[in-house]
Motif scaffolding. Structure first.
Motif, PDB file in Angstrom:
ATOM      1  N   VAL A 250       0.844  -1.195   0.000  1.00 20.40           N
ATOM      2  CA  VAL A 250       0.000   0.000   0.000  1.00 20.40           C
ATOM      3  C   VAL A 250       0.876   1.241   0.000  1.00 20.40           C
ATOM      4  O   VAL A 250       1.685   1.432   0.915  1.00 20.40           O
ATOM      5  CB  VAL A 250      -0.928   0.008   1.225  1.00 20.40           C
ATOM      6  N   PRO A 251       0.744   2.108  -1.006  1.00 22.31           N
ATOM      7  CA  PRO A 251       1.518   3.347  -0.987  1.00 22.31           C
ATOM      8  C   PRO A 251       1.042   4.263   0.148  1.00 22.31           C
ATOM      9  O   PRO A 251      -0.146   4.569   0.240  1.00 22.31           O
ATOM     10  CB  PRO A 251       1.230   3.993  -2.349  1.00 22.31           C
ATOM     11  N   VAL A 252       1.971   4.646   0.993  1.00 25.40           N
ATOM     12  CA  VAL A 252       1.666   5.620   2.043  1.00 25.40           C
ATOM     13  C   VAL A 252       1.767   7.018   1.441  1.00 25.40           C
ATOM     14  O   VAL A 252       0.861   7.828   1.557  1.00 25.40           O
ATOM     15  CB  VAL A 252       2.627   5.419   3.226  1.00 25.40           C
ATOM     16  N   ASP A 253       2.872   7.255   0.799  1.00 23.32           N
ATOM     17  CA  ASP A 253       3.028   8.439  -0.047  1.00 23.32           C
ATOM     18  C   ASP A 253       4.094   8.072  -1.066  1.00 23.32           C
ATOM     19  O   ASP A 253       4.425   6.894  -1.211  1.00 23.32           O
ATOM     20  CB  ASP A 253       3.348   9.693   0.778  1.00 23.32           C
ATOM     21  N   ASP A 254       4.631   9.052  -1.778  1.00 28.60           N
ATOM     22  CA  ASP A 254       5.566   8.702  -2.852  1.00 28.60           C
ATOM     23  C   ASP A 254       6.777   7.927  -2.338  1.00 28.60           C
ATOM     24  O   ASP A 254       7.349   7.118  -3.075  1.00 28.60           O
ATOM     25  CB  ASP A 254       6.075   9.971  -3.549  1.00 28.60           C
ATOM     26  N   THR A 255       7.161   8.155  -1.110  1.00 37.01           N
ATOM     27  CA  THR A 255       8.428   7.615  -0.615  1.00 37.01           C
ATOM     28  C   THR A 255       8.265   6.680   0.585  1.00 37.01           C
ATOM     29  O   THR A 255       9.257   6.387   1.261  1.00 37.01           O
ATOM     30  CB  THR A 255       9.372   8.771  -0.214  1.00 37.01           C
ATOM     31  N   HIS A 256       7.069   6.259   0.863  1.00 35.33           N
ATOM     32  CA  HIS A 256       6.833   5.332   1.968  1.00 35.33           C
ATOM     33  C   HIS A 256       5.757   4.333   1.557  1.00 35.33           C
ATOM     34  O   HIS A 256       4.865   4.662   0.773  1.00 35.33           O
ATOM     35  CB  HIS A 256       6.357   6.069   3.232  1.00 35.33           C
ATOM     36  N   SER A 257       5.838   3.145   2.121  1.00 34.11           N
ATOM     37  CA  SER A 257       4.795   2.171   1.838  1.00 34.11           C
ATOM     38  C   SER A 257       4.583   1.266   3.050  1.00 34.11           C
ATOM     39  O   SER A 257       5.414   1.198   3.958  1.00 34.11           O
ATOM     40  CB  SER A 257       5.136   1.359   0.587  1.00 34.11           C
ATOM     41  N   ARG A 258       3.452   0.620   3.047  1.00 33.00           N
ATOM     42  CA  ARG A 258       3.079  -0.295   4.114  1.00 33.00           C
ATOM     43  C   ARG A 258       2.766  -1.634   3.449  1.00 33.00           C
ATOM     44  O   ARG A 258       1.926  -1.705   2.550  1.00 33.00           O
ATOM     45  CB  ARG A 258       1.839   0.226   4.827  1.00 33.00           C
ATOM     46  N   ILE A 259       3.450  -2.666   3.909  1.00 33.52           N
ATOM     47  CA  ILE A 259       3.222  -3.987   3.343  1.00 33.52           C
ATOM     48  C   ILE A 259       2.266  -4.725   4.265  1.00 33.52           C
ATOM     49  O   ILE A 259       2.535  -4.889   5.468  1.00 33.52           O
ATOM     50  CB  ILE A 259       4.557  -4.737   3.174  1.00 33.52           C
ATOM     51  N   VAL A 260       1.145  -5.110   3.685  1.00 37.69           N
ATOM     52  CA  VAL A 260       0.073  -5.749   4.446  1.00 37.69           C
ATOM     53  C   VAL A 260      -0.046  -7.186   3.952  1.00 37.69           C
ATOM     54  O   VAL A 260       0.082  -7.445   2.753  1.00 37.69           O
ATOM     55  CB  VAL A 260      -1.253  -4.987   4.215  1.00 37.69           C
TER      56      VAL A 260
END
Lengths: 404, 404, 404
Positions: C284-294
């Motif tokens: 899941v993209p959190v923003d352009d430079t961060h993400s959350r793997i679910v």
């Protein structure tokens, strides 16, 4: 389509336009409309007790400055970088007549005059032409004040009647650490949000009933649980509200609170002590996204305001979860973000005081942009004393005559 | 108006124009005028002892790089992100002939040649065409040096006479941790300010008398309390000063310090040991707002420079207040900000050396912009040896002939 | 010139053009091409167990949101700043039918409807017109899902066959803390890099042989040390690979892994357990430079996935040097930077799956830009069930008939 959960999808956030602050009221740097307006007023810098021979960096209205007291007791407010080669005077040493830069020893008086250049022939034959940028300061009520505006428009520093005529049994208790937001000696000295958040808070009698009284714990007194009936009025240079409450015990009280342009407040006793207010507060813009709340109150000697605690803990001792449980002014105001997004606000009838404040601010900002003087600057010393109507005024009951 | 405190409001900071750095001298990234100029010279990277089979990230002239030593002892300086899919080689493992990326195993030699692609058929039939971006390095004087400029203009790495002909009783003591700013093994390896601040410091004999001698404590020797008489001279590729002092005990000393373009210095013994300088220093731009001060000195075996202490404390052990009490080079230079605001400087007669340096820098930067070679790059190996005139030279007293 | 060390200076980094990401695939904020494409799909928010009456801030696709569960058990996803005066609802308190702002007590249902304005006359006579911006959510597989796209294009939330028909002996183990990157309960919940890094990783069977198997330690099983023979195929809405291995013991296995647009994966058992995959993952993209793997996986009751350890240490217990010694997915992917610089990539034959994924993404992004519906959104409930072909499939050996 999955429709079970919602009747419709009206009002979903998708496609919402970018929200933004009201720049006219929140940009305070040099040359900005609000910044120029604010610079027309004396602003408190720090408590006098915190202006010492140990130089200190301070930011006001987006400008980085250095505040100190010379060895003869005179407070000074200078640009921090030495005009010679740019080293900060934070590492300078104070002498009786000024502050000396650590790097090459140039010395400056509190008015920026260069009084020594030890590495130059004869101590600097041209030093008379050198001047460290500076701002004039004054001291009153236990505070150092600065005037950062155009020199030809310098007003007198006002006197507020509620602070005058201190008796021998009183002293001025001064806070320069944003106490008004967190009531904690270890709380942040500067709060990370626009000055307008605290300023909006002043003419907002209704949050007292919600945030401070019925939302979680009693943060002031139980009497504030009564929803007030409020009237708002313009005064010469500001706005006041009169919040009327009929208390459960039959007492009736008019609570009058005052906002004076541009960033001055007088909140009456939050313990509902009867009588006129005993203090003044100032929301000093540090920069667009930070502010310092300064306060001064007359206090009986031997007494002082005590830190606010919930379950024994001060603000800085609470976890985020604890602050979620009992949010207070700091949470409500920092929760508006570094600068609130005014385009997403929906002011209601209970926000009338805020709307009045903002209208007055915008009118005065525009007047300054057009070359005029704003309301509330006192250019004539005979008008220096300002009346502050704040206070908790209990109505006299009509008494039934006692039987003879 | 309140006029009591100040004679007038001349020189107040209100309305002061925005101040700014000299971009020509302080922007060092790829393609900038100063960056291209700096790239024409070999720059020290790290002490040889710190270039090992454990890869390390390093930033030089605004470029992020990876430095390591392969299993055969060759130092390498590569772009950090693998050319294949962009993972940093910081997580690569060193082998005898190169470094292998952790993600898909591509292996690169110290000159960027791709020597393995294990997931490709036959180890990568097209790998000869692949090359990880790299820079050539050399080792000398206990340092790894890099040349980051145009390949067809690569100069020889100079030799400086004060470092040549090491005897069996000597070794090179190397600092790559900005020791010159804080003299503390635990101080910051990279200092948070422009290379120009330290560079300005080199041709500034007067701060030795103020900052280091008379402002707070004696940071070098008492003899520097005498204000020197200074002469500045251009030499072939730099500037020198001769600071003459007549000491209280009658001795007379000429202290000669040398700056060589673009960022090279040779400061004579700060203990005023007699004779030529024994070391060289280099202010390597990390990026526009950070620099690394690298030094190498010939030392008798068994001796080494010791950390500087005040009241038993090294720089990193001091509080801000303690550093305010006894500021040193780090405070004076960091106090100029990330990049000094040169538009607010007022250079005086005592800043003549700095003015000369900057003029030389500007001339050479413009020459490189116009396609020429800057002064000081040595393209001809026969001219590799550079004479460094620095030293503390005590004048011979005229002796009265002894009675026969 | 010093020529000893290098044959030539081909390929040096000097003059290299500025590298840059592929913005089309990596910018995910409102109004961006990839952001609009992503918004056409349901995205997992958090594990259901982490959506409670304690409100929580969360960022998805560059939007700051507030997630909570009302007192009746309904999950809600609202804009965090109260529409009244902009205070965050993070300090709001949950009631049976909604969440109440701390400042002036406005209360909102999970669909944004304003249901109380206590400081307004009669609780707000105009409150029916007020609506806090919100997004619809659903719950399935132990996760709360959100749809953040245009309301008239809302698809059904898919069902994936590998997760359906849970038996009484199974449960859904859910990770919403980027477990897939670090396999550590104390690792960062959000990883500091673009969603595309993990997404690229899915159709990359070769890094399993290098990074996870032969580079340092065995991170899954020894069988992955065999370099696979791989085939890649488009399926209706994604890409699969079939990685064939003949193991040392003679067994032969086809490992099929699946990527579904836009950011959905099903990786078969990394312990090489035989049979279809038992789980799904989402970057899941959190923003352009961060993400959350679910991730969600069906697990036998009483069992759960255990943290990954090297020498007894989990990811968060390792030093940088230890992670350099045994890099894993987190290192490989964070090592590509906040957003990889795609202009410096050199995709090879082993990257065919990634090239296919990116082609599909770019085609679908362009289709959405032109007003179409992307592949993989399920608008028709009869097509809600999606087949996922992933698994480890061991080939049957031809058995020699046993002697009679």
């Amino acid at each position: 389509m999955s429709k079970a959960l919602y009747a419709n999808l009206d009002g979903v956030a998708y496609g919402r336009p970018q929200q933004h602050p009201n720049d006219l009221l929140t940009r305070v740097g040099p040359g900005t409309p609000c910044g120029e307006y604010m610079r027309r007023f004396w602003q408190p810098v720090l408590a006098s007790r915190n202006v010492t021979t140990r130089p200190r960096e301070i930011r006001i209205l987006g400008e980085d400055l250095l505040v100190f007291r010379d060895g003869s007791g005179r407070p000074g407010l200078l640009y921090p970088r030495c005009m010679h080669r740019g080293t900060t005077l934070l590492y300078g040493h104070v002498e009786p007549d000024g502050i000396r830069c650590c790097y090459h020893g140039w010395k400056f008086a509190v008015d920026g005059t260069c009084i020594d250049q030890p590495c130059e022939p004869d101590g600097g034959v041209n030093k008379a032409g050198a001047r460290q940028p500076w701002y004039p300061v004054e001291e009153r009520y236990g505070l150092v004040w600065a005037y950062m505006g155009p020199p030809d428009r310098r007003p007198v520093l006002p006197r507020w009647d509620v602070l005058e005529n201190l008796t021998d049994e009183e002293y001025y208790q001064v806070f320069d650490n944003s106490w008004g937001a967190h009531r904690d000696p270890d709380g942040p000295e500067v709060v990370p949000y626009s000055w307008l958040h605290m300023n909006d808070n002043i003419m907002d009698p209704f949050h007292v009933q919600v945030l401070h009284s019925t939302f979680s714990v009693t943060q002031f007194v139980r009497e504030f649980e009564v929803m007030p009936t409020c009237a708002f009025e313009y005064i010469a240079n500001g706005v006041i509200y009169k919040a009327y409450r009929k208390l459960d015990d039959g007492r009736e009280v008019d609570r009058i609170s005052t906002w004076l342009a541009p960033n001055i407040m007088s909140v009456p006793s939050t313990m509902l002590a009867a009588g006129p207010s005993t203090g003044m507060g100032f929301v000093v813009p540090v920069d667009d996204t930070h502010s310092r709340i300064v306060g001064v109150a007359r206090m009986p000697k031997g007494q002082s305001r005590q830190p606010y605690r919930v379950n024994g803990k001060t603000w800085s001792q609470m976890s985020l979860e604890e602050r979620q449980d009992v949010p207070n002014d700091y949470e409500a105001q920092s929760g508006q973000g570094p600068i609130s997004l005014h385009s997403e606000e929906h002011l209601a009838t209970s926000d009338r005081g805020i709307a009045m404040q903002r209208r007055a601010l915008e009118q005065n900002i525009r007047r300054v942009m057009e070359g005029g003087d704003p309301d509330g600057v006192v250019l004539d010393r005979s008008r220096q004393l300002v009346h502050v109507p704040s206070g908790n005024f209990f109505r006299q009951k009509e008494r039934t005559p006692e039987p003879a």
